[in-house]
Design an enzyme around this catalytic site. Structure first.
Site, PDB file in Angstrom:
ATOM      1  N   VAL A  87     -28.322  -2.713 -26.889  1.00 36.94           N
ATOM      2  CA  VAL A  87     -27.679  -2.854 -25.578  1.00 36.94           C
ATOM      3  C   VAL A  87     -27.767  -1.533 -24.797  1.00 36.94           C
ATOM      4  O   VAL A  87     -28.123  -1.507 -23.621  1.00 36.94           O
ATOM      5  CB  VAL A  87     -26.217  -3.321 -25.747  1.00 36.94           C
ATOM      6  CG1 VAL A  87     -25.423  -3.098 -24.472  1.00 36.94           C
ATOM      7  CG2 VAL A  87     -26.190  -4.799 -26.129  1.00 36.94           C
ATOM      8  N   HIS A  88     -27.486  -0.431 -25.465  1.00 36.63           N
ATOM      9  CA  HIS A  88     -27.622   0.872 -24.781  1.00 36.63           C
ATOM     10  C   HIS A  88     -29.054   1.058 -24.291  1.00 36.63           C
ATOM     11  O   HIS A  88     -29.283   1.566 -23.193  1.00 36.63           O
ATOM     12  CB  HIS A  88     -27.246   2.010 -25.732  1.00 36.63           C
ATOM     13  CG  HIS A  88     -25.769   2.138 -25.938  1.00 36.63           C
ATOM     14  ND1 HIS A  88     -25.226   2.464 -27.156  1.00 36.63           N
ATOM     15  CD2 HIS A  88     -24.731   1.960 -25.097  1.00 36.63           C
ATOM     16  CE1 HIS A  88     -23.906   2.497 -27.031  1.00 36.63           C
ATOM     17  NE2 HIS A  88     -23.586   2.192 -25.800  1.00 36.63           N
ATOM     18  N   GLU A 119     -20.093  -0.291 -25.041  1.00 35.29           N
ATOM     19  CA  GLU A 119     -19.889   0.318 -26.360  1.00 35.29           C
ATOM     20  C   GLU A 119     -20.993  -0.032 -27.363  1.00 35.29           C
ATOM     21  O   GLU A 119     -20.780   0.037 -28.565  1.00 35.29           O
ATOM     22  CB  GLU A 119     -18.513  -0.095 -26.896  1.00 35.29           C
ATOM     23  CG  GLU A 119     -17.374   0.415 -26.035  1.00 35.29           C
ATOM     24  CD  GLU A 119     -16.111   0.695 -26.834  1.00 35.29           C
ATOM     25  OE1 GLU A 119     -16.193   1.270 -27.932  1.00 35.29           O
ATOM     26  OE2 GLU A 119     -15.041   0.311 -26.347  1.00 35.29           O
ATOM     27  N   SER A 126     -21.010   3.295 -41.857  1.00 33.31           N
ATOM     28  CA  SER A 126     -20.700   4.032 -40.629  1.00 33.31           C
ATOM     29  C   SER A 126     -19.237   4.463 -40.520  1.00 33.31           C
ATOM     30  O   SER A 126     -18.843   5.095 -39.537  1.00 33.31           O
ATOM     31  CB  SER A 126     -21.048   3.167 -39.416  1.00 33.31           C
ATOM     32  OG  SER A 126     -20.263   1.997 -39.409  1.00 33.31           O
ATOM     33  N   GLU A 170       1.117   3.779   1.932  1.00 33.84           N
ATOM     34  CA  GLU A 170       1.741   4.152   3.211  1.00 33.84           C
ATOM     35  C   GLU A 170       3.036   3.366   3.424  1.00 33.84           C
ATOM     36  O   GLU A 170       4.006   3.883   3.986  1.00 33.84           O
ATOM     37  CB  GLU A 170       0.789   3.856   4.386  1.00 33.84           C
ATOM     38  CG  GLU A 170      -0.533   4.614   4.353  1.00 33.84           C
ATOM     39  CD  GLU A 170      -1.634   3.812   3.673  1.00 33.84           C
ATOM     40  OE1 GLU A 170      -1.382   3.237   2.589  1.00 33.84           O
ATOM     41  OE2 GLU A 170      -2.746   3.760   4.217  1.00 33.84           O
ATOM     42  N   HIS A 223       0.844  -1.193   0.000  1.00 32.59           N
ATOM     43  CA  HIS A 223       0.000   0.000   0.000  1.00 32.59           C
ATOM     44  C   HIS A 223       0.887   1.255   0.000  1.00 32.59           C
ATOM     45  O   HIS A 223       2.070   1.193   0.327  1.00 32.59           O
ATOM     46  CB  HIS A 223      -0.917  -0.024   1.219  1.00 32.59           C
ATOM     47  CG  HIS A 223      -1.952  -1.106   1.136  1.00 32.59           C
ATOM     48  ND1 HIS A 223      -2.900  -1.308   2.096  1.00 32.59           N
ATOM     49  CD2 HIS A 223      -2.185  -2.052   0.179  1.00 32.59           C
ATOM     50  CE1 HIS A 223      -3.678  -2.326   1.752  1.00 32.59           C
ATOM     51  NE2 HIS A 223      -3.264  -2.804   0.593  1.00 32.59           N
TER      52      HIS A 223
HETATM   53  P1  NDP Z   1     -26.390  -4.729 -30.366  1.00 32.96           P
HETATM   54  O1  NDP Z   1     -24.975  -4.776 -30.737  1.00 32.96           O
HETATM   55  O2  NDP Z   1     -26.853  -3.802 -29.331  1.00 32.96           O
HETATM   56  O3  NDP Z   1     -26.778  -6.229 -29.962  1.00 32.96           O
HETATM   57  C1  NDP Z   1     -28.091  -6.477 -29.598  1.00 32.96           C
HETATM   58  C2  NDP Z   1     -28.279  -7.931 -29.342  1.00 32.96           C
HETATM   59  O4  NDP Z   1     -27.632  -8.284 -28.135  1.00 32.96           O
HETATM   60  C3  NDP Z   1     -29.717  -8.244 -29.127  1.00 32.96           C
HETATM   61  O5  NDP Z   1     -30.383  -8.426 -30.335  1.00 32.96           O
HETATM   62  C4  NDP Z   1     -29.636  -9.496 -28.316  1.00 32.96           C
HETATM   63  O6  NDP Z   1     -29.533 -10.615 -29.180  1.00 32.96           O
HETATM   64  C5  NDP Z   1     -28.331  -9.348 -27.539  1.00 32.96           C
HETATM   65  N1  NDP Z   1     -28.643  -9.088 -26.175  1.00 32.96           N
HETATM   66  C6  NDP Z   1     -28.527  -9.993 -25.181  1.00 32.96           C
HETATM   67  N2  NDP Z   1     -28.944  -9.483 -24.040  1.00 32.96           N
HETATM   68  C7  NDP Z   1     -29.339  -8.222 -24.272  1.00 32.96           C
HETATM   69  C8  NDP Z   1     -29.880  -7.213 -23.448  1.00 32.96           C
HETATM   70  N3  NDP Z   1     -30.088  -7.380 -22.144  1.00 32.96           N
HETATM   71  N4  NDP Z   1     -30.200  -6.044 -24.027  1.00 32.96           N
HETATM   72  C9  NDP Z   1     -29.990  -5.838 -25.333  1.00 32.96           C
HETATM   73  N5  NDP Z   1     -29.482  -6.763 -26.166  1.00 32.96           N
HETATM   74  C10 NDP Z   1     -29.147  -7.949 -25.631  1.00 32.96           C
HETATM   75  O7  NDP Z   1     -27.295  -4.583 -31.667  1.00 32.96           O
HETATM   76  P2  NDP Z   1     -27.800  -3.374 -32.559  1.00 32.96           P
HETATM   77  O8  NDP Z   1     -28.271  -3.996 -33.813  1.00 32.96           O
HETATM   78  O9  NDP Z   1     -28.705  -2.489 -31.829  1.00 32.96           O
HETATM   79  O10 NDP Z   1     -26.505  -2.546 -32.856  1.00 32.96           O
HETATM   80  C11 NDP Z   1     -25.524  -3.049 -33.717  1.00 32.96           C
HETATM   81  C12 NDP Z   1     -24.984  -1.936 -34.559  1.00 32.96           C
HETATM   82  O11 NDP Z   1     -24.585  -0.863 -33.722  1.00 32.96           O
HETATM   83  C13 NDP Z   1     -23.777  -2.349 -35.336  1.00 32.96           C
HETATM   84  O12 NDP Z   1     -24.034  -2.183 -36.706  1.00 32.96           O
HETATM   85  C14 NDP Z   1     -22.685  -1.433 -34.898  1.00 32.96           C
HETATM   86  O13 NDP Z   1     -21.949  -0.958 -35.974  1.00 32.96           O
HETATM   87  C15 NDP Z   1     -23.409  -0.305 -34.250  1.00 32.96           C
HETATM   88  N6  NDP Z   1     -22.609   0.240 -33.178  1.00 32.96           N
HETATM   89  C16 NDP Z   1     -22.315   1.561 -33.179  1.00 32.96           C
HETATM   90  C17 NDP Z   1     -21.588   2.129 -32.167  1.00 32.96           C
HETATM   91  C18 NDP Z   1     -21.323   3.587 -32.157  1.00 32.96           C
HETATM   92  O14 NDP Z   1     -20.890   4.137 -31.135  1.00 32.96           O
HETATM   93  N7  NDP Z   1     -21.531   4.288 -33.242  1.00 32.96           N
HETATM   94  C19 NDP Z   1     -21.052   1.331 -31.060  1.00 32.96           C
HETATM   95  C20 NDP Z   1     -21.413  -0.053 -31.158  1.00 32.96           C
HETATM   96  C21 NDP Z   1     -22.170  -0.547 -32.171  1.00 32.96           C
HETATM   97  P3  NDP Z   1     -29.980 -12.036 -28.614  1.00 32.96           P
HETATM   98  O15 NDP Z   1     -31.405 -11.908 -28.252  1.00 32.96           O
HETATM   99  O16 NDP Z   1     -29.701 -12.994 -29.698  1.00 32.96           O
HETATM  100  O17 NDP Z   1     -29.127 -12.248 -27.435  1.00 32.96           O
HETATM  101 ZN    ZN Z   2      -3.108  -0.368   3.805  1.00 35.02          ZN
END
Ligand code: NDP
Ligand code: ZN
Length: 362
Positions: A296-297, A291, A168, A52, A50
């Site tokens: 996912v977002h 990301e 993209s 310290e 650590h």
């Molecule tokens: P995602 O990459 O967000 O993947 C979505 C898939 O993830 C779902 O269809 C699902 O498939 C699986 N999944 C599993 N658990 C979850 C959950 N809890 N919540 C959401 N999804 C889950 O897909 P998108 O099509 O929305 O986005 C992909 C596109 O985004 C790409 O073309 C990429 O280029 C672009 N992109 C852009 C970015 C940017 O910053 N500009 C960054 C990242 C991607 P299943 O049901 O089969 O599990």
């Molecule tokens: Zn300590």
């Protein structure tokens, strides 16, 4: 120099360990006697001494009657190393100045109590907010047992991440993309949805020169649709964890384990964000960089389980009702349900605008 000035030095020392101390906090310490700094130290890696310990060692016998500045309350329990509070006591220091108390509710204040009981003068809370900001990840992790979550996206000014045809590359410029790699280096893990893996086959690594570490790559993939040829399961550049739902067959999982990927199966059919974060916390993922993609977002936003958003906006208009947005999912129906953020930082990177936001409290 005053207490604050020495504490500033201790904070600067602590910062040197950024990205390499997980799951431990960043800690710095300075030993001062008769207006001279006679010892300094930082915690640089879990399992290593650590701050310290380094600082007291440097001061040697001179540590007697000194003042020790430390950015986090000295530990009082036997972990991988003996308690620092004991070390300060046996070194006969006169005064200990602390920036932030231990965030773990179970041990908070114990190090201070131990020092006081030994007759050492203790001052706490000097540059407290700076110290808490420096260790925001650690504080969040200890208090919630879940990683600190940062959502990141890059898009056009009108919020699109691709055109209607899916093109993209590239919307944001080199400086913004370099900035993303700096974030990757500082995080324990990067997360993406399986659609992003299928469509882009990203490597999800930190491509800075000499990165301190490579984050773990996490793919959300309920039905294990990740292509067996995907870079993240073949390149071996970092660990890859594929998270699936409970329905995937053992045979399918076995075929993947020959690849360089770990399959982690949730005990629910779908991947619930809160359960996921708890599981990642158990695996000592203290910080998670999400990301995308849009779906996912959308899930993270719906769950409300995130801490910060980093958005890069290129001065470009893509338009198109069907062009993909940065955030998808079901969204909120009422404006009163929408998540309000507070702008923490804005920066122009090359031609692009970077905005960092935190969730508004309450
Ligand atoms: P995602 O990459 O967000 O993947 C979505 C898939 O993830 C779902 O269809 C699902 O498939 C699986 N999944 C599993 N658990 C979850 C959950 N809890 N919540 C959401 N999804 C889950 O897909 P998108 O099509 O929305 O986005 C992909 C596109 O985004 C790409 O073309 C990429 O280029 C672009 N992109 C852009 C970015 C940017 O910053 N500009 C960054 C990242 C991607 P299943 O049901 O089969 O599990
Ligand atoms: Zn300590």
């Amino acid at each position: 120099m005053e207490d604050q000035d020495y504490m500033k030095v201790a904070l600067q020392l602590a910062e040197q360990g950024s990205g390499q101390t997980s799951p431990n906090p960043l800690v710095g310490a300075v030993v001062v006697k008769n207006g001279q700094m006679i010892g300094m130290g930082a915690h640089l890696k879990a399992g290593e001494p650590h701050a310290e310990v380094h600082a007291i060692r440097m001061a040697g016998a001179e540590a007697e009657d000194s003042t020790v500045y430390v950015t986090l309350e000295p530990c009082s329990h036997h972990g991988k190393t003996p308690p620092c509070a004991d070390l300060l006591i046996s070194s006969k220091v006169k005064r200990v100045v602390i920036a932030a108390e231990d965030p773990n509710p179970l041990v908070a204040g114990r190090g201070i109590k131990k020092l006081l009981a030994a007759g050492i003068e203790v001052v706490s809370g000097v540059l407290n907010s700076e110290a808490e900001a420096l260790n925001k990840v650690f504080f969040h992790f200890i208090q919630t047992k879940r990683p600190f979550v940062t959502l990141k996206w890059a898009g056009s000014l009108d919020g699109k991440t691709a055109t209607v045809t899916g093109e993209s590359k590239w919307i944001t410029g080199e400086e913004a993309r370099l900035d993303v790699h700096k974030y990757r280096e500082l995080h324990d893990a990067i997360l993406a949805g399986v659609e992003t893996v299928i469509k882009d086959d990203p490597s999800l690594t930190c491509r800075l020169e000499n990165p301190k570490k490579q984050p773990v790559r996490i793919v959300l993939d309920t039905h294990l649709r990740t292509p067996e040829t995907a870079a993240v399961v073949n390149d071996g550049l970092s660990e890859t964890w594929i998270i699936t739902g409970s329905g995937v067959s053992p045979e399918k999982i076995a075929s993947f384990q020959k690849k360089k990927a770990v399959i982690i199966q949730m005990n629910t059919p779908a991947i619930e964000i809160d359960n996921l974060l708890l599981l990642l916390g158990e695996k000592n993922i203290t910080s998670l960089f999400v990301e995308g993609g849009a779906a996912v977002h959308g899930s993270f936003i719906k769950s409300g389980l995130f801490n910060e958003v980093v958005s890069y906006a290129a001065p470009m208009l893509i338009g198109g009702k069907d062009a993909p947005p940065a955030v998808g999912g079901a969204g909120f129906r009422g404006i009163n349900e929408a998540i309000r953020l507070k702008i923490k930082q804005t920066e122009i990177l090359g031609d692009d605008l970077k905005i960092v936001c935190v969730k508004k409290e309450g």
